[in-house]
Design an enzyme around this catalytic site. Sequence first.
Site, PDB file in Angstrom:
ATOM      1  N   ARG A  94       7.516  -6.571   1.902  1.00 16.26           N
ATOM      2  CA  ARG A  94       6.665  -5.499   1.594  1.00 16.26           C
ATOM      3  C   ARG A  94       5.675  -5.527   2.982  1.00 16.26           C
ATOM      4  O   ARG A  94       5.244  -4.513   3.239  1.00 16.26           O
ATOM      5  CB  ARG A  94       6.088  -5.025   0.401  1.00 16.26           C
ATOM      6  CG  ARG A  94       7.288  -4.699  -0.382  1.00 16.26           C
ATOM      7  CD  ARG A  94       6.731  -4.659  -2.044  1.00 16.26           C
ATOM      8  NE  ARG A  94       6.587  -6.019  -2.491  1.00 16.26           N
ATOM      9  CZ  ARG A  94       6.084  -6.368  -3.813  1.00 16.26           C
ATOM     10  NH1 ARG A  94       5.628  -5.189  -4.570  1.00 16.26           N
ATOM     11  NH2 ARG A  94       6.035  -7.309  -4.192  1.00 16.26           N
ATOM     12  N   ASP A 166       9.736   7.675  -4.664  1.00 16.89           N
ATOM     13  CA  ASP A 166       9.131   7.702  -3.447  1.00 16.89           C
ATOM     14  C   ASP A 166      10.062   8.360  -2.336  1.00 16.89           C
ATOM     15  O   ASP A 166      11.242   7.945  -2.555  1.00 16.89           O
ATOM     16  CB  ASP A 166       7.937   6.971  -2.872  1.00 16.89           C
ATOM     17  CG  ASP A 166       8.797   5.590  -2.628  1.00 16.89           C
ATOM     18  OD1 ASP A 166      10.066   5.579  -2.567  1.00 16.89           O
ATOM     19  OD2 ASP A 166       8.037   4.430  -2.876  1.00 16.89           O
ATOM     20  N   LYS A 189       4.762   9.999  -4.168  1.00 17.89           N
ATOM     21  CA  LYS A 189       3.836   8.950  -4.525  1.00 17.89           C
ATOM     22  C   LYS A 189       2.788   8.418  -3.206  1.00 17.89           C
ATOM     23  O   LYS A 189       3.163   8.617  -2.200  1.00 17.89           O
ATOM     24  CB  LYS A 189       4.606   7.482  -4.695  1.00 17.89           C
ATOM     25  CG  LYS A 189       3.800   6.434  -4.944  1.00 17.89           C
ATOM     26  CD  LYS A 189       4.699   5.053  -5.459  1.00 17.89           C
ATOM     27  CE  LYS A 189       4.890   4.444  -4.369  1.00 17.89           C
ATOM     28  NZ  LYS A 189       5.515   3.061  -4.595  1.00 17.89           N
ATOM     29  N   ARG A 191       0.006   5.454  -2.486  1.00 20.99           N
ATOM     30  CA  ARG A 191      -0.546   4.167  -2.951  1.00 20.99           C
ATOM     31  C   ARG A 191      -1.779   3.908  -1.824  1.00 20.99           C
ATOM     32  O   ARG A 191      -1.679   3.743  -0.689  1.00 20.99           O
ATOM     33  CB  ARG A 191       0.590   3.038  -2.716  1.00 20.99           C
ATOM     34  CG  ARG A 191      -0.148   1.657  -2.822  1.00 20.99           C
ATOM     35  CD  ARG A 191       1.017   0.650  -2.648  1.00 20.99           C
ATOM     36  NE  ARG A 191       1.963   0.500  -3.387  1.00 20.99           N
ATOM     37  CZ  ARG A 191       2.119  -0.193  -4.601  1.00 20.99           C
ATOM     38  NH1 ARG A 191       1.283  -0.455  -5.135  1.00 20.99           N
ATOM     39  NH2 ARG A 191       3.147   0.064  -5.417  1.00 20.99           N
TER      40      ARG A 191
HETATM   41  C1  R5P Z   1       7.224   0.116  -2.664  1.00 18.26           C
HETATM   42  O1  R5P Z   1       7.318   0.698  -1.783  1.00 18.26           O
HETATM   43  C2  R5P Z   1       8.372  -0.400  -3.657  1.00 18.26           C
HETATM   44  O2  R5P Z   1       9.523   0.220  -3.178  1.00 18.26           O
HETATM   45  C3  R5P Z   1       8.066  -0.317  -4.947  1.00 18.26           C
HETATM   46  O3  R5P Z   1       7.999   1.160  -5.472  1.00 18.26           O
HETATM   47  C4  R5P Z   1       7.053  -1.064  -5.351  1.00 18.26           C
HETATM   48  O4  R5P Z   1       6.756  -2.416  -4.896  1.00 18.26           O
HETATM   49  C5  R5P Z   1       6.734  -1.199  -6.969  1.00 18.26           C
HETATM   50  O5  R5P Z   1       5.630  -1.912  -7.257  1.00 18.26           O
HETATM   51  P1  R5P Z   1       4.730  -1.750  -8.576  1.00 18.26           P
HETATM   52  O6  R5P Z   1       5.939  -1.957  -9.624  1.00 18.26           O
HETATM   53  O7  R5P Z   1       3.845  -2.703  -8.621  1.00 18.26           O
HETATM   54  O8  R5P Z   1       4.142  -0.577  -8.777  1.00 18.26           O
END
Ligand code: R5P
Length: 297
Positions: A94, A166, A189, A191
């Site tokens: 990531r 997303d 979404k 973040r």
């Molecule tokens: C983000 O870009 C990934 O695709 C997942 O949506 C993310 O890593 C999920 O993280 P969490 O469960 O902490 O919200």
Amino acid sequence: MIVVRGPSDETGFSESLARSLGAELVEAEHKLFPDGESYVRVPADLRGETVVVVQPTYYPQDKNLVELMLLADAARGSGASRVVGVAPYLAYTRQDKVFRPGEPVSIRAVLRALHASGVEVLATVEPHSKGELGHFPGKALGVGVMRYMAAKLSPRLHDPLVLSPDLGGVERAREFAEAIGADFDYLEKHRDRVTGEVSMRPKTLDASGREVVIVDDIISTGGTMALAARLLLGQGAKRVVAVCVHALLVGDAYAKLKTVGVDEVVAANTLPTPPGVQQVDVAPPVADAIKEVLGSG
Ligand code: R5P
């Protein structure tokens, strides 16, 4: 061909991979020295063999990554003709770009280190982004499993609406949906890169009365999935099934999903999951990808 089960594989991935490859399975010896350093050994004659080392790199990521490197080095040093590293879950994917000045491209550093330790072919399942494996100096296989998982789950689903939480993951939703002839869409979404807080802007989705399958590559804290599920159940969704490839499910993430009303949580067997999570064995498509690349090389 020999498949070596690394110490972090606890889901039967190596056994299934060896079966699909028609290879011998060997279990790596493993212990920790009193100061915390890892010791590994492959108790087999590897001379002239293609050696496939399986080691998912979930928590503790750094230890599991180092053990993958040590196993690759052991295979090289023992005369393997070729070393294939399989990290069903690959850590650090990531951080695939510099989001804030001064950060590393972590996945690039990891991939270079794996190659330097002897991994010539690297296979992983459903990488986070398309380009990131391009940092691996050898041959890298990012095996997409959305279609495979959809086909396996299809008998349990009823005309579902497939959603990505997303826009970035909409391709996964499309693949999953297309495999079973379902509708798909995405939620918006945001973040916050500093606080990590996730918010979701409501989008006009007709989830009312529908069975909804939310698909993502990773569930980590469960925040993204829980938020999406709550939103959709609030819009009248009949049932929410959470499907991911890598169920990290940190801390109380699984309980969080159940609390907001997620009916089922499904994940691939790329890492161990808590009781209650349904696992889909994705070693067969990984074996197919390895066979293809070894056959062509
Ligand atoms: C983000 O870009 C990934 O695709 C997942 O949506 C993310 O890593 C999920 O993280 P969490 O469960 O902490 O919200």
